[in-house]
Design a protein around this motif. Sequence first.
Motif, PDB file in Angstrom:
ATOM      1  N   ILE A  42       0.834  -1.204   0.000  1.00 21.97           N
ATOM      2  CA  ILE A  42       0.000   0.000   0.000  1.00 21.97           C
ATOM      3  C   ILE A  42       0.866   1.249   0.000  1.00 21.97           C
ATOM      4  O   ILE A  42       0.615   2.196  -0.748  1.00 21.97           O
ATOM      5  N   ARG A  43       1.911   1.264   0.829  1.00 21.37           N
ATOM      6  CA  ARG A  43       2.811   2.426   0.872  1.00 21.37           C
ATOM      7  C   ARG A  43       3.466   2.640  -0.492  1.00 21.37           C
ATOM      8  O   ARG A  43       3.520   3.765  -1.000  1.00 21.37           O
ATOM      9  N   ASP A  44       3.950   1.554  -1.122  1.00 29.03           N
ATOM     10  CA  ASP A  44       4.570   1.667  -2.448  1.00 29.03           C
ATOM     11  C   ASP A  44       3.571   2.197  -3.477  1.00 29.03           C
ATOM     12  O   ASP A  44       3.915   3.034  -4.317  1.00 29.03           O
ATOM     13  N   TYR A  45       2.329   1.730  -3.412  1.00 26.72           N
ATOM     14  CA  TYR A  45       1.299   2.187  -4.333  1.00 26.72           C
ATOM     15  C   TYR A  45       1.041   3.684  -4.153  1.00 26.72           C
ATOM     16  O   TYR A  45       0.954   4.437  -5.129  1.00 26.72           O
ATOM     17  N   ILE A  46       0.926   4.110  -2.904  1.00 26.67           N
ATOM     18  CA  ILE A  46       0.714   5.537  -2.619  1.00 26.67           C
ATOM     19  C   ILE A  46       1.865   6.366  -3.179  1.00 26.67           C
ATOM     20  O   ILE A  46       1.653   7.410  -3.807  1.00 26.67           O
ATOM     21  N   GLY A  93      -9.913  13.473  -5.925  1.00 30.23           N
ATOM     22  CA  GLY A  93     -11.107  12.739  -6.316  1.00 30.23           C
ATOM     23  C   GLY A  93     -10.698  11.382  -6.822  1.00 30.23           C
ATOM     24  O   GLY A  93      -9.966  10.669  -6.174  1.00 30.23           O
ATOM     25  N   ASN A  94     -11.121  11.035  -8.010  1.00 31.90           N
ATOM     26  CA  ASN A  94     -10.807   9.737  -8.586  1.00 31.90           C
ATOM     27  C   ASN A  94      -9.391   9.756  -9.155  1.00 31.90           C
ATOM     28  O   ASN A  94      -9.121  10.467 -10.101  1.00 31.90           O
ATOM     29  N   PRO A  95      -8.473   8.931  -8.569  1.00 35.57           N
ATOM     30  CA  PRO A  95      -7.093   8.956  -9.052  1.00 35.57           C
ATOM     31  C   PRO A  95      -6.951   8.390 -10.459  1.00 35.57           C
ATOM     32  O   PRO A  95      -5.954   8.585 -11.110  1.00 35.57           O
ATOM     33  N   HIS A  96      -7.993   7.703 -10.950  1.00 35.61           N
ATOM     34  CA  HIS A  96      -7.912   7.110 -12.285  1.00 35.61           C
ATOM     35  C   HIS A  96      -8.593   7.980 -13.335  1.00 35.61           C
ATOM     36  O   HIS A  96      -8.581   7.652 -14.508  1.00 35.61           O
ATOM     37  N   ALA A  97      -9.198   9.086 -12.887  1.00 33.02           N
ATOM     38  CA  ALA A  97      -9.895   9.961 -13.834  1.00 33.02           C
ATOM     39  C   ALA A  97      -8.879  10.658 -14.742  1.00 33.02           C
ATOM     40  O   ALA A  97      -7.808  11.029 -14.316  1.00 33.02           O
ATOM     41  N   ARG A  98      -9.267  10.817 -15.980  1.00 33.07           N
ATOM     42  CA  ARG A  98      -8.397  11.487 -16.949  1.00 33.07           C
ATOM     43  C   ARG A  98      -8.901  12.894 -17.195  1.00 33.07           C
ATOM     44  O   ARG A  98     -10.098  13.154 -17.236  1.00 33.07           O
ATOM     45  N   ALA A  99      -7.954  13.802 -17.399  1.00 32.76           N
ATOM     46  CA  ALA A  99      -8.327  15.174 -17.745  1.00 32.76           C
ATOM     47  C   ALA A  99      -8.919  15.187 -19.155  1.00 32.76           C
ATOM     48  O   ALA A  99      -8.449  14.483 -20.035  1.00 32.76           O
ATOM     49  N   ARG A 100      -9.923  16.001 -19.366  1.00 31.69           N
ATOM     50  CA  ARG A 100     -10.563  16.065 -20.704  1.00 31.69           C
ATOM     51  C   ARG A 100     -10.198  17.345 -21.379  1.00 31.69           C
ATOM     52  O   ARG A 100      -9.984  18.340 -20.867  1.00 31.69           O
ATOM     53  N   ARG A 136       5.479  11.032  -4.631  1.00 31.95           N
ATOM     54  CA  ARG A 136       6.240  11.532  -3.477  1.00 31.95           C
ATOM     55  C   ARG A 136       6.483  10.400  -2.495  1.00 31.95           C
ATOM     56  O   ARG A 136       5.675   9.478  -2.396  1.00 31.95           O
ATOM     57  N   PRO A 137       7.559  10.500  -1.719  1.00 30.13           N
ATOM     58  CA  PRO A 137       7.774   9.502  -0.663  1.00 30.13           C
ATOM     59  C   PRO A 137       6.663   9.605   0.387  1.00 30.13           C
ATOM     60  O   PRO A 137       6.146  10.693   0.646  1.00 30.13           O
ATOM     61  N   TRP A 138       6.296   8.483   0.955  1.00 26.18           N
ATOM     62  CA  TRP A 138       5.254   8.465   1.980  1.00 26.18           C
ATOM     63  C   TRP A 138       5.838   8.837   3.336  1.00 26.18           C
ATOM     64  O   TRP A 138       6.857   8.304   3.752  1.00 26.18           O
ATOM     65  N   HIS A 139       5.174   9.751   3.997  1.00 31.68           N
ATOM     66  CA  HIS A 139       5.478  10.108   5.378  1.00 31.68           C
ATOM     67  C   HIS A 139       4.141  10.186   6.084  1.00 31.68           C
ATOM     68  O   HIS A 139       3.286  10.980   5.679  1.00 31.68           O
TER      69      HIS A 139
END
Length: 75
Positions: free
Chosen positions: A41-45, A68-75, A51-54
């Motif tokens: 999970i930390r690696d995914y974040i 919001g949705n991290p998978h959303a694409r800009a239009r 950025r490094p996780w802290h």
Amino acid sequence: MPTENRTARLTILIDPRKKAVFERLCAGEDATPSQVVRRLIRDYIEQRSGRPWHAENDPAEKSTPTSGNPHARAR
């Protein structure tokens, strides 16, 4: 690195065979399944935020262009 606050629980359902293999692989590296999942999970974040996780500097608390949705694409 300071110990993170571990008070939230994540429950997942997986195939029992995958669970058995996962537990065996974790044991082979002398790690608990929880330790490995936390690392994944930390690696995914870190990959998604760039950025490094802290724990004290939670990226979710900062405004980001992809909030919001991290998978959303800009239009």
